[in-house]
Design a protein around this motif. Structure first.
Motif, PDB file in Angstrom:
ATOM      1  N   PRO A 111       0.824  -1.167   0.094  1.00 23.07           N
ATOM      2  CA  PRO A 111      -0.047  -0.028   0.141  1.00 23.07           C
ATOM      3  C   PRO A 111       0.965   1.196  -0.179  1.00 23.07           C
ATOM      4  N   SER A 113       1.809   5.070   0.552  1.00 22.30           N
ATOM      5  CA  SER A 113       1.721   5.943   1.330  1.00 22.30           C
ATOM      6  C   SER A 113       2.813   6.868   1.871  1.00 22.30           C
ATOM      7  N   ARG A 116       3.781   5.099   4.848  1.00 21.20           N
ATOM      8  CA  ARG A 116       4.471   3.669   4.684  1.00 21.20           C
ATOM      9  C   ARG A 116       6.176   4.035   4.461  1.00 21.20           C
ATOM     10  N   ASP A 146      -5.484   6.781  12.070  1.00 16.67           N
ATOM     11  CA  ASP A 146      -6.379   5.716  11.580  1.00 16.67           C
ATOM     12  C   ASP A 146      -5.652   5.116  10.161  1.00 16.67           C
ATOM     13  N   GLU A 147      -5.047   6.008   9.589  1.00 15.84           N
ATOM     14  CA  GLU A 147      -4.143   5.449   8.477  1.00 15.84           C
ATOM     15  C   GLU A 147      -2.897   4.526   8.664  1.00 15.84           C
ATOM     16  N   MET A 149      -2.825   2.861  11.737  1.00 16.00           N
ATOM     17  CA  MET A 149      -3.482   1.608  12.019  1.00 16.00           C
ATOM     18  C   MET A 149      -3.735   0.618  10.959  1.00 16.00           C
ATOM     19  N   ASP A 150      -4.145   1.016   9.966  1.00 16.77           N
ATOM     20  CA  ASP A 150      -4.461   0.225   8.645  1.00 16.77           C
ATOM     21  C   ASP A 150      -3.079  -0.210   8.193  1.00 16.77           C
ATOM     22  N   LEU A 151      -2.345   0.542   8.176  1.00 12.56           N
ATOM     23  CA  LEU A 151      -0.764  -0.059   7.635  1.00 12.56           C
ATOM     24  C   LEU A 151      -0.111  -0.950   8.555  1.00 12.56           C
ATOM     25  N   PRO A 153      -1.108  -2.910  11.811  1.00 12.36           N
ATOM     26  CA  PRO A 153      -2.274  -3.516  12.646  1.00 12.36           C
ATOM     27  C   PRO A 153      -1.975  -3.557  14.200  1.00 12.36           C
TER      28      PRO A 153
END
Length: 374
Positions: A111, A113, A116, A146-147, A149-151, A153
């Motif tokens: 992903p 970002s 990232r 939030d982003e 935590m998506d990247l 977990p």
């Protein structure tokens, strides 16, 4: 040093992606909370690593101008420029240099970002130091939780609360913030709203500590942090003299001078001499709900009149004061000034060279470019 990669090195890196990497942690929510004191002490553990933060929040206004990150060319340029931001940092990361080509190829199928990219640099640095936990002290990144935590977990958050009157008094003297108690109190409130939202949704991921509790009992607070991170507490964490970085940065900037010494518990009330009664009431008016939540006693009725016109005037006066602060810094500490300007000029050069957006950008407070470091 990651200056070049052989075939074996590349295979090792790819194999490493399948191994368990360090646990990511983000400290939140606002600078000038005593965050360096905690970071430097925890860094005395070989299980933990937290380099000087890049404060990616200052980069965020530029990200949209890179275009569609699904385009390899756009994403590669972003990788190059984030690596450049790390290289322009005021405090260098020890024993590591990043190859943007190798970073891009490693992240290419993941992903895409800016976060990232940043965390790849952090994780690699942590792996170089054989750490089990890597922490980013870019506290403002709470707005991107939030982003993140998506990247990641398994990411954890260390929420550091400081009496807003003491924190605002510190912010008022720092070139990285505004030169107005009301404006800085509003920044404090916004940051803590973001952290409370995170706590309410993911209570198991967040440990909250009060800086004042750290001042009164370092050992107890550090032990609670270590337990939350899953690392061993070490007695040497209590001795800041064990930290070479603490000695280094204390000589680099007036903002960091106190990091070379044990914290002084009496300093928690220093704001009473630094702030006027009106400033204290303004801060308490803005932050009163959270002061009560975290157990801070009021000194006023918390009924200050805060007008839109007054805030606008405060912004104008703060901007003038910041320009004067830059001039004073250049005169009083040319090393601090030049190192800060390197980063500021790097971000400004990126802004000049990136294409303008076809429509006006809609940035919130947390994406305002301040071109500074903490």
């Amino acid at each position: 040093m990651e200056t070049s990669k052989t075939k074996d090195d590349t295979e090792d890196t790819q194999a490493g992606s399948a191994r368990k990497r360090p646990r990511p942690v983000l400290m939140i929510p606002l600078r000038r909370c005593g965050s360096h004191a905690l970071r430097l002490r925890l860094n005395n553990s070989s299980e933990f690593y937290s380099p000087y933060p890049l404060h990616i929040v200052d980069f965020m206004p530029l990200v949209e101008r890179y275009g569609d990150l699904a385009d390899d060319k756009a994403y590669f340029k972003l990788v190059v420029d984030v690596v450049g931001l790390q290289a322009a940092s005021m405090v260098k990361w020890k024993d590591i240099v990043f190859d943007p080509v190798e970073i891009f190829e490693f992240l290419r199928e993941q992903p895409r970002s800016v976060h990232r990219i940043l965390w790849e640099l952090l994780l690699r640095s942590g792996e170089r130091h054989q750490a089990r936990v890597v922490m980013d002290k870019s506290l403002d990144s709470v707005f991107y939780a939030d982003e993140l935590m998506d990247l990641f977990p398994d990411m954890l958050f260390l929420n550091v609360v400081r009496d807003p009157r003491a924190q605002v008094a510190s912010m008022n003297r720092a070139i990285i913030h505004d030169y107005d108690s009301g404006l800085n109190a509003m920044a404090w409130l916004e940051a803590h709203k973001a952290s409370r939202s995170l706590i309410e949704r993911f209570p198991e991921r967040v440990l909250t500590i009060r800086y004042e509790d750290f001042l009164s009992n370092q050992e107890a607070v550090l032990k609670s942090i270590c337990q939350f991170f899953g690392i061993a507490f070490l007695p040497e964490m209590l001795d800041v003299g064990c930290s070479q970085e603490a000695q280094q940065i204390s000589r680099m900037s007036a903002l960091w001078e106190s990091n070379a010494f044990p914290p002084v518990a009496a300093n928690k009330d220093k704001f009473k001499q630094q702030l006027s009664a009106d400033e204290i009431e303004t801060i308490e008016t803005i932050t009163q709900d959270y002061m009560r939540l975290y157990g801070y006693e009021m000194m006023s009725k918390a009924q200050a009149d805060i007008s839109v016109g007054g805030l606008q005037l405060a912004r104008e006066e703060s901007a003038q004061a910041r320009q004067l602060a830059w001039q004073t810094l250049e005169k009083n500490n040319y090393k601090d000034y030049v190192l800060r300007r390197v980063r500021a000029d790097y971000l400004a050069s990126l802004s000049r060279n990136l294409p303008e957006l076809a429509r006006p950008a809609q940035f919130s407070r947390d994406t305002t470019v301040k071109l500074t470091v903490a």
